[in-house]
Design a protein around this motif. Structure first.
Motif, PDB file in Angstrom:
ATOM      1  N   SER A   2      11.659   4.560  -9.372  1.00 27.54           N
ATOM      2  CA  SER A   2      11.352   4.018 -10.159  1.00 27.54           C
ATOM      3  C   SER A   2      11.591   2.436  -9.975  1.00 27.54           C
ATOM      4  N   ASN A  78       5.891  -4.719 -18.820  1.00 26.73           N
ATOM      5  CA  ASN A  78       5.815  -3.742 -19.291  1.00 26.73           C
ATOM      6  C   ASN A  78       6.217  -2.696 -18.496  1.00 26.73           C
ATOM      7  N   ASN A  79       6.796  -1.771 -19.553  1.00 30.71           N
ATOM      8  CA  ASN A  79       7.519  -1.021 -17.687  1.00 30.71           C
ATOM      9  C   ASN A  79       6.324   0.533 -17.632  1.00 30.71           C
ATOM     10  N   SER A  80       5.406   0.471 -17.340  1.00 22.14           N
ATOM     11  CA  SER A  80       3.517   0.533 -16.854  1.00 22.14           C
ATOM     12  C   SER A  80       3.294  -0.165 -15.568  1.00 22.14           C
ATOM     13  N   GLU A  82       2.766  -1.223 -11.839  1.00 24.74           N
ATOM     14  CA  GLU A  82       3.351  -0.486 -10.567  1.00 24.74           C
ATOM     15  C   GLU A  82       4.129  -1.812  -9.854  1.00 24.74           C
TER      16      GLU A  82
END
Length: 268
Positions: A2, A78-80, A82
């Motif tokens: 992450s 947003n947390n998606s 890449e």
């Protein structure tokens, strides 16, 4: 891995001294400013703090609010997101960090350059040499220069570190992190502390022909954001930083490399 880390939060009504203590104790270069509902309002970096102190006159740090110093022009994602997209946004927008939020605007995390550099170090190998991305004319300061002179150079040139030298020889570096520990005394303009007294001695240097991934790994392991580049005879050739790693991560060659890596490993 992450690229999103837990945000370190301060409130707009917190004192600047409180924010500095958090930065030094938590060893984080950037903070997110949020309200009591965890809605992000701005950000605060070491460079923002130094810039304010340099111009603030004689005000006490515990009488300055974070809201006076913070940047309000934050970029939320947003947390998606890449890693390659994050690196592209950081470079194009010259953003010191990305603030990660939910769809409703609540704070989830943050992404800084060190996170992206660590991602590069963990997955990319053999794509770039250090000399492809290093800054070839690093800004230096003499060991006998005063802190006031060093801060002025850092802020005028908009860099996070200076190479400390003496007669062409690297002695160390002085960074915004080093200076933050001295924040309470930096407002004294005629202070006589010299750079050599507070610099970080250079214990890591690198050859320009090394793999950039190795440089990224060293930065992560040593918890530094820049490494001086020297020739075999000790001549300063440049400096490579986490900003350079983020630029490399945004390269199309890395995108293709990671796609091939994903395709290859998914067949097993």
């Amino acid at each position: 891995m992450s690229i999103i880390r837990e945000p370190i939060i301060v409130r707009p009504h917190d004192s600047l001294l409180h924010a500095i203590k958090i930065m030094t104790m938590e060893y984080v270069p950037k903070l997110v400013v949020a309200d009591e509902n965890e809605v992000p309002l701005g950000s605060l970096s070491q460079k923002d703090v130094l810039n304010f102190i340099y111009k603030m006159g004689e005000r006490d740090l515990d009488n300055v609010y974070v809201s006076e110093v913070m940047r309000k022009d934050i970029i939320t994602v947003n947390n998606s997101i890449e890693p390659l997209e994050a690196s592209q946004i950081m470079i194009e927008k010259k953003a010191p960090l990305l603030v990660v939020t939910t769809d409703s605007g609540k704070l989830l995390g943050m992404i800084i350059k060190s996170d992206l550099a660590q991602y590069y170090a963990s997955l990319v190998k053999g794509i770039h040499k250090v000399n492809e991305y290093m800054s070839k004319n690093p800004i230096s300061v003499n060991k006998n220069s005063t802190l006031d002179e060093a801060i002025k150079i850092l802020l005028d040139k908009n860099v996070g570190r200076l190479i400390v030298e003496d007669e062409g020889k690297i002695l160390g570096t002085i960074t915004t992190t080093d200076l933050l520990y001295l924040a309470p005394v930096l407002k004294i303009k005629d202070i006589k502390i010299k750079v050599k007294e507070v610099m970080t001695p250079t214990i890591v240097v690198m050859d320009e022909n090394e793999d950039l991934s190795y440089a990224a790994k060293l930065m992560a392991n040593r918890k530094v954001k820049g490494i001086p580049i020297v020739s075999a005879n000790g001549e300063v050739k440049g400096i490579v930083t986490t900003t350079d790693i983020v630029k490399a991560l945004a390269d199309e060659k890395v995108r293709k490399y990671l796609l091939e890596l994903k395709l290859y490993t998914s067949t097993f």
